[in-house]
Scaffold this active site. Structure first.
Site, PDB file in Angstrom:
ATOM      1  N   LYS A   1       0.815  -1.213   0.000  1.00 50.88           N
ATOM      2  CA  LYS A   1       0.000   0.000   0.000  1.00 50.88           C
ATOM      3  C   LYS A   1       0.848   1.262   0.000  1.00 50.88           C
ATOM      4  O   LYS A   1       0.313   2.369  -0.055  1.00 50.88           O
ATOM      5  CB  LYS A   1      -0.939  -0.009   1.213  1.00 50.88           C
ATOM      6  CG  LYS A   1      -2.013  -1.088   1.091  1.00 50.88           C
ATOM      7  CD  LYS A   1      -2.857  -1.192   2.335  1.00 50.88           C
ATOM      8  CE  LYS A   1      -3.527  -2.549   2.467  1.00 50.88           C
ATOM      9  NZ  LYS A   1      -4.458  -2.864   1.374  1.00 50.88           N
TER      10      LYS A   1
ATOM     11  N   LYS B   1      -0.093 -15.009  -6.436  1.00 48.66           N
ATOM     12  CA  LYS B   1      -1.314 -14.792  -5.669  1.00 48.66           C
ATOM     13  C   LYS B   1      -2.375 -14.065  -6.486  1.00 48.66           C
ATOM     14  O   LYS B   1      -2.062 -13.131  -7.224  1.00 48.66           O
ATOM     15  CB  LYS B   1      -0.970 -13.953  -4.438  1.00 48.66           C
ATOM     16  CG  LYS B   1      -2.024 -14.034  -3.382  1.00 48.66           C
ATOM     17  CD  LYS B   1      -1.781 -13.104  -2.230  1.00 48.66           C
ATOM     18  CE  LYS B   1      -3.111 -12.940  -1.557  1.00 48.66           C
ATOM     19  NZ  LYS B   1      -3.329 -11.934  -0.666  1.00 48.66           N
TER      20      LYS B   1
ATOM     21  N   LYS C   1      -7.248  -8.774  -5.329  1.00 46.99           N
ATOM     22  CA  LYS C   1      -8.010  -7.625  -5.825  1.00 46.99           C
ATOM     23  C   LYS C   1      -7.098  -6.514  -6.315  1.00 46.99           C
ATOM     24  O   LYS C   1      -7.241  -6.002  -7.414  1.00 46.99           O
ATOM     25  CB  LYS C   1      -8.842  -7.034  -4.666  1.00 46.99           C
ATOM     26  CG  LYS C   1     -10.137  -7.736  -4.406  1.00 46.99           C
ATOM     27  CD  LYS C   1     -10.945  -7.017  -3.334  1.00 46.99           C
ATOM     28  CE  LYS C   1     -10.517  -7.383  -1.931  1.00 46.99           C
ATOM     29  NZ  LYS C   1     -11.609  -7.822  -1.055  1.00 46.99           N
TER      30      LYS C   1
END
Ligand code: TRP
Length: 335
Positions: A120, A198, A201
């Site tokens: 992030k 992986k 989203k």
């Protein structure tokens, strides 16, 4: 009625629709275990807000999307209690007491939290609420006395941390909580359609449970395969090749999978055929899920009722637990 069954607690952040990775990691287990266990599934909006606090509308909208995904895969509200985290303030209360039992250093050592902080791009400006979310997750699980937590592999550090908190709490104040166990699906990690290890989203490499037939086709046909194979006559690699991993998981026709494997390795089948066959099988899998979703789409009254009843029932359990907590922590002032 008090159920004598053991309890499951698990949940998801309402930040987007659920995808195939969620299915194999956790949803499949939830559907399977809802008869055997007293299952609670939490829509973790408080946790979603820890990194979406600037966009509450997004979180709000995705609450309904999550319920639709749950119903679509076969989570049955007559067997599973679906609840909204923020409507149970006792969870926040318990989180405050748990915060005393965990060091800052320990929180920042959680590998999933570390990954997320990197991903992030928080740098040195990590919101305190975000860093602490595993502690609030420990409260999510324990306030309902859950003994089993079906989750994806990335959540194992959270369950480990929950167990540490439980041990510490029980030792300090008295045996109130159960040490929960994690349960991970058979497929540990489903790669994304881009070959990333992986499906996520935020990585933009997902096949969603609610994808239309056209979207699914487009995604499957664009899937990453063996990058070293240029012509369909070149021998290909099936190990670590997402198209073949998906065939293994979602194609029930084992003879077909074996045949494709063999021909791929010999350079006797093109990527297009392998992908087209995968599309058919994935579509067979997703079709009933899509249809079930459509049954409930726009039926806000039904969805609200499910959420309201589930949340009320769950709050009753949470209140009882907090009474015990207040008693052993000597803060039960007025009886
Ligand atoms: N952290 C989980 C996720 O990101 C969601 C979650 C919140 C959860 N509370 C939980 C999972 C309690 C299991 C148990 O998917």
């Amino acid at each position: 009625m008090i159920s004598m069954k053991k309890r499951i607690l698990t949940g998801d952040r309402p930040t987007g629709r659920l995808h195939l990775g969620h299915y194999v990691g956790s949803l499949q287990n939830r559907v399977k275990l809802q008869d055997e266990y007293d299952q609670f599934v939490m829509i973790a909006d408080v946790q979603a807000l820890t990194d979406n606090f600037e966009d509450p509308q997004k979180v709000r909208e995705n609450v309904k999307e999550l319920v639709l995904d749950y119903l679509a895969v076969g989570i049955d509200p007559s067997k599973t209690t679906i609840l909204i985290q923020s409507m149970i303030p006792e969870i926040a209360e318990l989180t405050v007491f748990y915060l005393n039992l965990v060091t800052l250093e320990r929180v920042l050592r959680n590998p999933t939290v570390k990954d997320e902080i990197k991903q992030k791009g928080f740098g040195q400006n990590i919101p305190a609420g975000f860093a602490m979310y595993p502690i609030s997750q420990a409260a999510d699980i324990t306030i309902f006395n859950a003994s089993l937590v079906p989750v994806g592999e990335d959540q194992l550090p959270m369950i480990e941390q929950t167990r540490e908190i439980v041990r510490k709490f029980n030792l300090l104040y008295g045996e109130v909580f159960i040490e929960p166990e994690a349960l991970v699906g058979n497929v540990k990690r489903l790669p994304g359609i881009d070959g990333n290890t992986k499906m996520g989203k935020s990585l933009g490499n997902c096949i969603y449970l609610s994808d239309s037939e056209e979207e699914l086709k487009k995604k499957v046909m664009s899937m990453y395969t063996d990058p070293n194979r240029i012509h369909s006559t070149d021998p290909g690699k099936v190990e670590g090749n997402p198209v073949f991993i998906y065939h293994d998981v979602f194609n029930p026709d084992k003879a077909e999978v074996e045949d494709l494997n063999k021909r791929y390795k010999e350079g006797k089948v093109g990527d297009v055929e392998v992908k087209e066959k995968l599309f058919i099988k994935l579509n067979d899998f997703l079709k009933p899920i899509r249809e079930k979703r459509r049954e409930f789409e726009g039926k806000d009254e039904i969805l609200d009722k499910i959420l309201k009843e589930g949340t009320e029932k769950a709050r009753g359990v949470a209140k009882e637990t907090m009474q015990k907590v207040r008693s052993v922590m000597k803060i039960d002032y007025f009886g």
